[in-house]
Write an enzyme that holds these catalytic residues in place. Structure first.
Site, PDB file in Angstrom:
ATOM      1  CB  CYS A 257      -0.927  -0.066   1.322  1.00 53.63           C
ATOM      2  SG  CYS A 257      -0.248  -0.014   2.926  1.00 53.63           S
ATOM      3  CG  HIS A 304      -4.577  -0.246   3.793  1.00 52.58           C
ATOM      4  ND1 HIS A 304      -3.690  -0.908   3.166  1.00 52.58           N
ATOM      5  CD2 HIS A 304      -5.638   0.467   3.019  1.00 52.58           C
ATOM      6  CE1 HIS A 304      -4.226  -1.075   1.869  1.00 52.58           C
ATOM      7  NE2 HIS A 304      -5.357  -0.083   1.820  1.00 52.58           N
ATOM      8  CG  HIS A 316      -6.700   0.548  -1.710  1.00 50.36           C
ATOM      9  ND1 HIS A 316      -7.065  -0.198  -0.617  1.00 50.36           N
ATOM     10  CD2 HIS A 316      -7.775   0.281  -2.546  1.00 50.36           C
ATOM     11  CE1 HIS A 316      -7.974  -1.117  -0.595  1.00 50.36           C
ATOM     12  NE2 HIS A 316      -8.423  -0.743  -1.678  1.00 50.36           N
TER      13      HIS A 316
END
Length: 341
Positions: A257, A304, A316
């Site tokens: 990520c 994240h 993402h």
């Protein structure tokens, strides 16, 4: 006359064995009745997703330790290089001091007043004495340089040793975090292995379909980016849709990520740090209602991150087994914070 025999009673041992056998059978039946049923595909997926999230937390900590390790190694190498060069300079200074000492010895070892008395050429001796004074001054200066260099060298050695100690500590942390995420991924795989081959194939197919169509399912709207920089970063990330999530990868063909967000901003001409835990401290912190395309959005205790794409959507790299995609923020995880680079 008929014989009347009493029926033979079962022995105590036989009764005990029969009783134990019956009890065991009842226990097994009871256990079978109360045994946990095999988890469904959806239950397995939920547990696997949780393990992937925990693995991602460990991965981000690993990435941070790796970045710290690389920086410490550079610093330690630079200090060790300085120490090596300093030692060479010290050796040169010591050589010069030795040459001066030899020259002084050749100029005469007697007391100057006695040399003057014995000299047949007083004027020549005085010139010689002046030269000797100059040698002594040079010698003193060389000694001062040597002492200063020794102090500097000792300090540099101490700094280098400190950096090497820090490096060893960070490497330990690195290994621990690597073991953590490997353990989480192994546990996730073990859970997946409880499914049938058909169930695993269906789950993979669902994931691929979700990744391929996520962008099509979400209306991004016409929100204006906060800046040309954010727009360029989002546009760069958009070219990576469909690329696989790979732990600790920073592109261009696979990402985790924070690897994706770092790569996207690098393409836009801005260098941001490597991990979610440091990216959240870059730029300006903004509220959720202020989000504009290109802003960084953080989820799940900042473990994240994705790029805001408009209309409550992020672009993402989700987790292992998934691909870079657009997704509603409501399904990504618990919203934590947002930053504008």
């Amino acid at each position: 006359m008929a014989s009347h025999r009493r029926p033979k009673q079962p022995s105590r041992t036989r009764v005990t064995v029969l009783t134990a056998t019956a009890a065991a059978a009842v226990a097994l039946t009871s256990q079978a009745a109360h045994a946990d049923p095999k988890p469904t595909k959806n239950e397995v997926k939920a547990k696997v997703d949780k393990l992937y999230h925990e693995a991602e937390e460990a991965t981000e900590k690993y990435n941070g330790a790796k970045e710290q390790q690389d920086e410490l190694k550079k610093q330690a190498d630079a200090l060790q290089d300085k120490v090596a060069r300093g030692q060479e300079e010290l050796n040169t200074l010591r050589g010069e001091l030795g040459s001066l000492a030899a020259a002084q010895y050749r100029s005469g070892g007697l007391d100057p007043s006695i040399q003057l008395l014995l000299s047949s050429d007083p004027d020549g001796f005085l010139d010689k004495a002046s030269a000797l004074d100059q040698l002594t001054a040079k010698q003193a200066e060389s000694l001062r340089k040597i002492q200063a260099k020794q102090r500097t060298l000792a300090q540099q050695r101490k700094e280098a040793q400190g950096k090497l100690a820090d490096l060893a500590e960070v490497r330990t942390t690195l290994g621990e975090n690597k073991k953590k995420f490997q353990g989480k991924l192994a546990a996730a795989q073990k859970l997946l292995n409880t499914l049938t081959a058909a169930e695993r194939a269906k789950m993979a197919e669902d994931e691929q379909r979700a990744s391929r169509s996520a962008g099509d399912r979400v209306e991004l709207g016409n929100e204006v980016p906060a800046s040309a920089l954010g727009a360029a970063a989002l546009a760069a990330a958009d070219t990576r849709v469909g690329k696989p999530y790979v732990r600790a990868a920073t592109g261009p063909d696979s990402f985790d990520c924070s690897g994706l967000t770092m790569w996207a901003y690098a393409q836009a001409g801005a260098d941001i740090t490597r991990t979610t835990y440091t990216q959240i401290n870059e730029g300006t912190r903004i509220g959720r209602s202020q989000l504009k395309p290109g802003d960084l959005v953080f989820f799940s205790n900042t473990s994240h991150v994705g790029l805001y794409a408009g209309n409550n959507t992020v672009l993402h790299a989700p987790y292992p087994g998934a691909y870079v995609r657009y997704e509603s923020m409501d399904t990504v995880g618990s919203y934590q914070a947002a930053v504008r680079i």
